[in-house]
Design a protein around this motif. Structure first.
Motif, short mmCIF file in Angstrom:
data_model
loop_
_atom_site.label_atom_id
_atom_site.label_comp_id
_atom_site.label_asym_id
_atom_site.label_seq_id
_atom_site.Cartn_x
_atom_site.Cartn_y
_atom_site.Cartn_z
N LEU A 219 13.38 -0.03 7.63
CA LEU A 219 13.00 -1.25 8.35
C LEU A 219 14.07 -1.44 9.41
O LEU A 219 15.27 -1.39 9.11
N ALA A 220 13.66 -1.65 10.66
CA ALA A 220 14.63 -1.70 11.74
C ALA A 220 14.03 -2.40 12.95
O ALA A 220 12.97 -3.03 12.86
N ALA A 221 14.72 -2.28 14.09
CA ALA A 221 14.32 -3.00 15.29
C ALA A 221 13.29 -2.27 16.12
O ALA A 221 12.65 -2.90 16.99
N SER A 222 13.10 -0.98 15.93
CA SER A 222 12.23 -0.23 16.82
C SER A 222 11.69 1.02 16.14
O SER A 222 12.19 1.45 15.10
N VAL A 223 10.70 1.63 16.78
CA VAL A 223 10.16 2.89 16.29
C VAL A 223 11.23 3.98 16.38
O VAL A 223 11.35 4.82 15.48
N THR A 224 12.01 3.98 17.45
CA THR A 224 13.09 4.97 17.58
C THR A 224 14.07 4.86 16.42
O THR A 224 14.48 5.88 15.85
N CYS A 225 14.44 3.64 16.06
CA CYS A 225 15.33 3.45 14.90
C CYS A 225 14.73 4.07 13.65
O CYS A 225 15.42 4.75 12.88
N CYS A 226 13.45 3.81 13.44
CA CYS A 226 12.80 4.34 12.25
C CYS A 226 12.76 5.86 12.27
O CYS A 226 12.95 6.52 11.23
N ALA A 227 12.51 6.46 13.43
CA ALA A 227 12.46 7.91 13.54
C ALA A 227 13.83 8.53 13.27
O ALA A 227 13.94 9.58 12.62
N ILE A 228 14.88 7.89 13.74
CA ILE A 228 16.25 8.38 13.50
C ILE A 228 16.53 8.40 12.00
O ILE A 228 17.02 9.40 11.46
N ILE A 229 16.24 7.30 11.33
CA ILE A 229 16.54 7.22 9.90
C ILE A 229 15.63 8.15 9.10
O ILE A 229 16.08 8.82 8.16
N ASP A 230 14.37 8.21 9.46
CA ASP A 230 13.45 9.09 8.74
C ASP A 230 13.93 10.54 8.78
O ASP A 230 13.86 11.26 7.77
N ALA A 231 14.41 10.99 9.92
CA ALA A 231 14.90 12.37 10.03
C ALA A 231 16.07 12.62 9.09
O ALA A 231 16.22 13.72 8.53
N ILE A 232 16.90 11.60 8.88
CA ILE A 232 18.08 11.75 8.02
C ILE A 232 17.70 11.70 6.55
O ILE A 232 18.09 12.57 5.77
N ILE A 233 16.91 10.71 6.14
CA ILE A 233 16.64 10.58 4.71
C ILE A 233 15.63 11.61 4.22
O ILE A 233 15.59 11.92 3.03
N SER A 234 14.83 12.16 5.13
CA SER A 234 13.91 13.23 4.74
C SER A 234 14.55 14.60 4.85
O SER A 234 13.96 15.60 4.41
N ALA A 235 15.75 14.65 5.46
CA ALA A 235 16.46 15.91 5.70
C ALA A 235 15.63 16.88 6.54
O ALA A 235 15.75 18.09 6.41
N SER A 236 14.78 16.32 7.41
CA SER A 236 13.94 17.18 8.25
C SER A 236 14.73 17.81 9.39
O SER A 236 14.35 18.86 9.91
N GLY A 237 15.81 17.13 9.80
CA GLY A 237 16.62 17.64 10.90
C GLY A 237 15.98 17.47 12.26
O GLY A 237 16.51 17.95 13.27
N GLU A 238 14.85 16.80 12.32
CA GLU A 238 14.14 16.63 13.59
C GLU A 238 14.65 15.39 14.32
O GLU A 238 15.02 14.39 13.71
#
Length: 454
Positions: A219-238
């Motif tokens: 949960l964050a301020a923007s879609v970009t914020c969510c994409a940044i965190i998703d890449a880290i917690i999913s370990a996708s590296g994208e």
């Protein structure tokens, strides 16, 4: 309500040396401690010393010329379902007090720390994540940032997660979503929330509600914020995906169930959103999804949540059932009387239901609908009346739950005017369309921000 700090804004200030990780951490911790604020109801556990140590370590890393990720030195809160080494995971309950401490971090927490995030603490929630309202009789209920004088629900179950971000106690938060528990508080509090396809993020070291449906996201301020965190917690590296071209974007708007019961504020915001997207060149198509009418029947027969919750809670209920929130306890106990055949029937129903919905949305870039059909209701009437509570809970959970049962992914982005009560637009897709939905979300967010004047 002002828009919270974005991760990129915080990272830019850290890179420029106009702030430090310690300054950001101290500011977040002071907001948590403010007796006039919501901090006492937002956080269940905090460890200021750990946060300051993580901030100091981040500063040493940056001084050496490195930045491990865009989260380097950024304060992040974590829902009180995740194991953190040395602490007892309470899951918004008092039933687990006195249990052994976690011997290690949940993988999600480890990934955040490895990325340089500064964990400010663990946030309040509906007990055992079993409500879309966010009321907690044990630790209090954080007030929605909109209309605090009245006192409105924050949405659940990731209630403290949302308010930690709106009130500057964290730049972003980690929540869980079994039937909307990331997207609901995001919608009701004016944030962006992302529910990924469940299998993409490890649930190890996380207290489960429904192992078939639980998913973990930001949960964050923007879609970009969510994409940044998703890449880290999913370990996708994208990295953050490019925004999809808005012109020609194919968006399906279900007409079955999801628009029922909308209040005037949500209906107006949703219609303005459709008009803005159409004017920007998106192709809006109204579709029927008759499977949506049948899901309530599947849940009425037990569904997946009740038997899976009962499986985890049965021993704890025998030992400490009298300490549970009665509303949560009653919902878990529904699983006690379901047979293995009932559970297998639910799994088969889900497979058939998912196949049907997937076929109906094939060919569209995303499905869009109101995240929640009403604005945040007042806390007091729902605390006082079980009938009112369960009616509101069912209505608030209704739309997000479709996409958990689908094993899909979905964003909620704000679509209200700055002077209005928060309203969320859900942008959803089928399983493993996560990157595409984030890309579509970036495009839609840009249109909505322009309309909002942001």
């Amino acid at each position: 309500m002002t828009r919270p700090l974005t991760i990129r804004t915080a990272a830019a200030a850290l890179d420029a040396g106009t702030t430090t990780a310690s300054t950001l951490a101290d500011d977040a911790l002071s907001r948590i401690s403010d007796p006039a604020g919501e901090g006492a109801r937002v956080f269940i556990r905090r460890n200021d010393q750990r946060a300051r140590h993580l901030a100091a370590a981040s500063e040493r890393t940056r001084a050496a010329g490195f930045s491990r990720s865009p989260l380097e030195g950024v304060p992040i809160s974590v829902k009180d379902l995740f194991d953190i080494a040395g602490e007892t995971t309470l899951a918004g309950s008092v039933a687990l007090k006195g249990r052994p401490v976690a011997t290690g971090n949940a993988p999600v927490v480890s990934r955040l720390i490895a990325a340089g995030a500064v964990i400010t603490g663990t946030t309040n929630m509906s007990e055992f994540a079993f409500s879309g309202i966010g009321i907690n009789p044990h630790y209090g209920t954080p007030k929605n940032p909109y209309d605090r004088a009245t006192g409105r629900v924050p949405g659940g179950s990731s209630s403290g997660a949302a308010v930690s971000v709106t009130d500057g106690m964290a730049v972003a938060a980690i929540g869980t979503d079994t039937g909307g528990s990331i997207r609901i508080p995001s919608a009701l509090c004016g944030l962006t929330g992302f529910k990924p396809t469940a299998r993409r993020v490890s649930a190890k070291g996380v207290v489960p509600l429904s192992t078939s449906l639980d998913s973990i996201g930001p949960l964050a301020a923007s879609v970009t914020c969510c994409a940044i965190i998703d890449a880290i917690i999913s370990a996708s590296g994208e990295g953050v995906p490019e925004a999809a071209p808005i012109r020609g974007l194919r968006l399906a708007v279900p007409q079955t169930v999801v628009l029922d019961g909308m209040d005037k504020t949500v209906a107006a915001a949703f219609q303005r959103t459709l008009s803005a997207l159409s004017a920007a060149g998106a192709v809006i198509t109204e579709i029927e999804i008759p499977e949506f009418e049948t899901l309530s029947g599947i849940y009425a027969r037990g569904g997946l949540v009740a038997p899976e919750a009962w499986h985890w809670h049965r021993a704890l209920l025998e030992e400490a059932g009298d300490t549970y929130d009665p509303r949560v306890k009653a919902r878990i106990l529904r699983g006690r009387d379901l047979s293995a055949a009932d559970y297998l029937d639910a799994l088969a129903a889900r497979a058939a239901w998912t196949a049907g919905v997937t076929e109906r949305v094939r060919g569209y870039d995303a499905v869009i609908l109101p995240t929640v059909p009403i604005i945040a209701p007042e806390i007091a009437p729902l605390v006082a009346d079980d009938t009112a509570f369960f009616a509101a809970n069912g209505l608030i959970l209704r739309n997000p739950t479709f996409f958990n049962f689908l094993d899909g992914c979905g964003l909620s982005v704000p679509c209200h005017r700055p002077d209005e009560a928060p309203v969320g637009l859900m942008i959803a897709g089928t399983a493993m369309q996560d990157r595409h939905i984030l890309s579509v979300g970036l495009a839609i967010e840009a249109v909505l921000d322009a309309v909002r004047g942001e």
